[in-house]
Design an enzyme around this catalytic site. Structure first.
Site, PDB file in Angstrom:
ATOM      1  N   TYR A 140      -9.184  72.933   1.478  1.00  0.00           N
ATOM      2  CA  TYR A 140      -8.658  74.257   1.840  1.00  0.00           C
ATOM      3  C   TYR A 140      -8.010  74.930   0.636  1.00  0.00           C
ATOM      4  O   TYR A 140      -8.363  76.048   0.256  1.00  0.00           O
ATOM      5  CB  TYR A 140      -7.645  74.139   2.991  1.00  0.00           C
ATOM      6  CG  TYR A 140      -6.785  75.371   3.161  1.00  0.00           C
ATOM      7  CD1 TYR A 140      -7.338  76.590   3.544  1.00  0.00           C
ATOM      8  CD2 TYR A 140      -5.394  75.336   2.920  1.00  0.00           C
ATOM      9  CE1 TYR A 140      -6.559  77.730   3.691  1.00  0.00           C
ATOM     10  CE2 TYR A 140      -4.608  76.473   3.061  1.00  0.00           C
ATOM     11  CZ  TYR A 140      -5.191  77.666   3.443  1.00  0.00           C
ATOM     12  OH  TYR A 140      -4.414  78.794   3.573  1.00  0.00           O
TER      13      TYR A 140
ATOM     14  N   THR B 121      -2.102  81.504  -0.489  1.00  0.00           N
ATOM     15  CA  THR B 121      -1.141  80.505  -0.027  1.00  0.00           C
ATOM     16  C   THR B 121      -0.457  79.817  -1.209  1.00  0.00           C
ATOM     17  O   THR B 121      -1.020  79.760  -2.306  1.00  0.00           O
ATOM     18  CB  THR B 121      -1.888  79.451   0.818  1.00  0.00           C
ATOM     19  OG1 THR B 121      -1.087  78.270   0.923  1.00  0.00           O
ATOM     20  CG2 THR B 121      -3.203  79.028   0.172  1.00  0.00           C
ATOM     21  N   ASP B 122       0.724  79.242  -0.955  1.00  0.00           N
ATOM     22  CA  ASP B 122       1.394  78.461  -2.001  1.00  0.00           C
ATOM     23  C   ASP B 122       0.681  77.126  -2.249  1.00  0.00           C
ATOM     24  O   ASP B 122       0.969  76.451  -3.241  1.00  0.00           O
ATOM     25  CB  ASP B 122       2.877  78.225  -1.646  1.00  0.00           C
ATOM     26  CG  ASP B 122       3.096  77.430  -0.364  1.00  0.00           C
ATOM     27  OD1 ASP B 122       2.107  77.140   0.347  1.00  0.00           O
ATOM     28  OD2 ASP B 122       4.256  77.089  -0.074  1.00  0.00           O
ATOM     29  N   GLU B 123      -0.235  76.756  -1.352  1.00  0.00           N
ATOM     30  CA  GLU B 123      -0.887  75.452  -1.498  1.00  0.00           C
ATOM     31  C   GLU B 123      -1.779  75.384  -2.745  1.00  0.00           C
ATOM     32  O   GLU B 123      -2.131  74.300  -3.194  1.00  0.00           O
ATOM     33  CB  GLU B 123      -1.692  75.112  -0.237  1.00  0.00           C
ATOM     34  CG  GLU B 123      -0.801  75.126   0.997  1.00  0.00           C
ATOM     35  CD  GLU B 123      -1.408  74.473   2.218  1.00  0.00           C
ATOM     36  OE1 GLU B 123      -2.275  73.612   2.072  1.00  0.00           O
ATOM     37  OE2 GLU B 123      -0.996  74.845   3.330  1.00  0.00           O
TER      38      GLU B 123
ATOM     39  N   LYS C 240      -9.064  78.304  -1.539  1.00  0.00           N
ATOM     40  CA  LYS C 240      -8.197  79.479  -1.701  1.00  0.00           C
ATOM     41  C   LYS C 240      -7.936  79.741  -3.181  1.00  0.00           C
ATOM     42  O   LYS C 240      -7.911  80.885  -3.631  1.00  0.00           O
ATOM     43  CB  LYS C 240      -6.866  79.279  -0.949  1.00  0.00           C
ATOM     44  CG  LYS C 240      -6.956  79.294   0.558  1.00  0.00           C
ATOM     45  CD  LYS C 240      -7.439  80.608   1.142  1.00  0.00           C
ATOM     46  CE  LYS C 240      -6.447  81.720   0.997  1.00  0.00           C
ATOM     47  NZ  LYS C 240      -6.902  82.953   1.718  1.00  0.00           N
TER      48      LYS C 240
END
Ligand SMILES: NC(=O)c1ccc[n+]([C@@H]2O[C@H](COP(=O)([O-])OP(=O)(O)OC[C@H]3O[C@@H](n4cnc5c(N)ncnc54)[C@H](O)[C@@H]3O)[C@@H](O)[C@H]2O)c1
Length: 353
Positions: free
Chosen positions: A158, A133-135, A162
């Protein structure tokens, strides 16, 4: 090819599997634990296909994974299985550490053992594609874009889990030579997304005439990508991405959360007019913000566009309309999901209560 797809009963994994079944001759083995987020509904259309197999398994189960690698002898793994909802990670981070970090390390080990036993051609052909993810990049201010070179600065349990899994995948490549590719994508939306996420949550609540919760002032910005465009990007990265590289995937569709919710309301006004609620925007209610809420994410997707020739087919407007229409058409199924597994309640505030 035979591809193991982990998390294939989830939102994005099921879109990937539907495309593989409908547009290729590949065999897909869906490895999924079927947590609250997994649903068989999304794969009903492929369930009878002899090229589709389902294996209910936790990615933390090394013995089970060894058995699957030996039985199916895959050419590739696409790893999507994860705990995926930021608000749930705030309430209970342990499951995120377990599945996203430990699970990824176990899967990497099973893949490495299997890969070590392949002949030279098989070794060269094999791919381990980690879907992220870009997060992981943290939060942007008003300007700038995440590139593949942006340093990791995750802010939620989260995104931290990741980020950790991305680092493990990279290390298995650098240390053991496992042929990996990694992709980091922005927010997805589309059919079969579990209704804890912003777009299905607001679509279903608007259809029910319930208040539409918007966190803080609704000014947090996300980039949005229609799920089938992401699934096409993932298939392309798996087949044509360069080993050891990462690819950012995004939709060039930055919107504030408030803009997204208003756009959903306008579509519901048009597609499902309701005399009692002439304007669904009137249901918008500003609620307590998410702890540590990242201000803005935005993706520079030029590398995948340039090197692999991928571009999104759906605009945000066309994709959102299709999505809301889909939730209208399938409202009964989703009402059952919400009554059995999730009642559209607020999550992610346990730490502050
Ligand atoms: N949804 C997004 O906007 C988005 C954006 C970028 C990246 N991603 C990443 O894409 C992947 C898929 O996301 P999603 O939105 O489809 O998630 P999802 O929550 O809809 O689905 C996750 C799937 O993984 C399965 N799963 C969970 N724990 C498991 C375990 N221990 N073993 C085996 N299976 C398990 C669940 O049963 C479910 O089917 C995730 O890795 C996520 O981080 C998601």
């Amino acid at each position: 090819m035979t591809i193991i797809v982990t998390g294939g009963a989830g939102f994005i994994g099921s879109a990937v599997i539907r495309q593989y079944m409908q547009q290729t001759n590949h065999t897909v083995v869906n490895v999924d634990k079927l947590t609250y987020a997994g649903t068989a509904e999304s794969l009903k259309c492929v369930a009878g296909n002899p090229r589709y197999r389902f294996e209910r398994l936790d990615v933390c189960d090394l013995a089970g994974l060894r058995r699957l690698f030996a039985a199916y002898r895959p050419d590739a793994v696409m790893h999507l299985a994860a705990e995926s909802h930021v608000d749930r990670s705030i309430d209970g981070p342990a499951a995120f550490v377990e599945t996203n970090i430990v699970g990824t390390s176990v899967l990497l080990e099973a893949a490495r053992e299997y890969w070590n036993g392949l002949d030279a051609a098989g070794k060269q052909r094999f791919r381990f594609h980690h879907v992220s993810t870009d997060e992981v990049f943290g939060a942007l201010g008003a300007t700038g874009l995440f590139t593949e070179e942006t340093p990791y600065r995750p802010n939620s349990p989260y995104s931290a889990s990741k980020a950790a899994s991305d680092h493990l995948v990279r290390a298995w490549h650098r240390t053991y030579g496992l042929p990996v590719v990694i992709s980091n994508c922005s927010n997805n939306y589309g059919p079969y997304q579990f209704p804890e996420k912003l777009i299905p949550l607001c679509a279903l609540r608007a259809l029910d005439g319930k208040p539409l919760p918007v966190y803080g002032k609704g000014d947090n910005v996300r980039d949005w990508l229609y799920v089938d465009d992401h699934a096409r990007a993932l298939r392309l990265i798996l087949s044509s991405g360069k080993v050891g590289e990462t690819y950012n995937v995004g939709g060039r569709s930055e919107r504030t959360n408030l803009e997204v919710v208003k756009a959903i309301c306008a579509i519901v006004d048009e597609l499902r007019p309701d005399d009692r609620i002439p304007r669904h925007e009137s249901l918008i209610t500003f609620v307590q913000d998410r702890p540590g809420h990242d201000e803005r994410y935005a993706i520079d997707a030029r590398k995948i566009e340039r090197e692999l020739g991928w571009t999104p087919e759906e605009t945000f407007e066309s994709g959102l309309r299709r999505t809301v229409q889909w939730y209208i058409d399938n409202a009964a199924d989703w009402q059952r999901v919400t009554s059995e597994r999730y009642a559209l309640e607020r999550l992610g505030l346990k730490a502050t209560s």
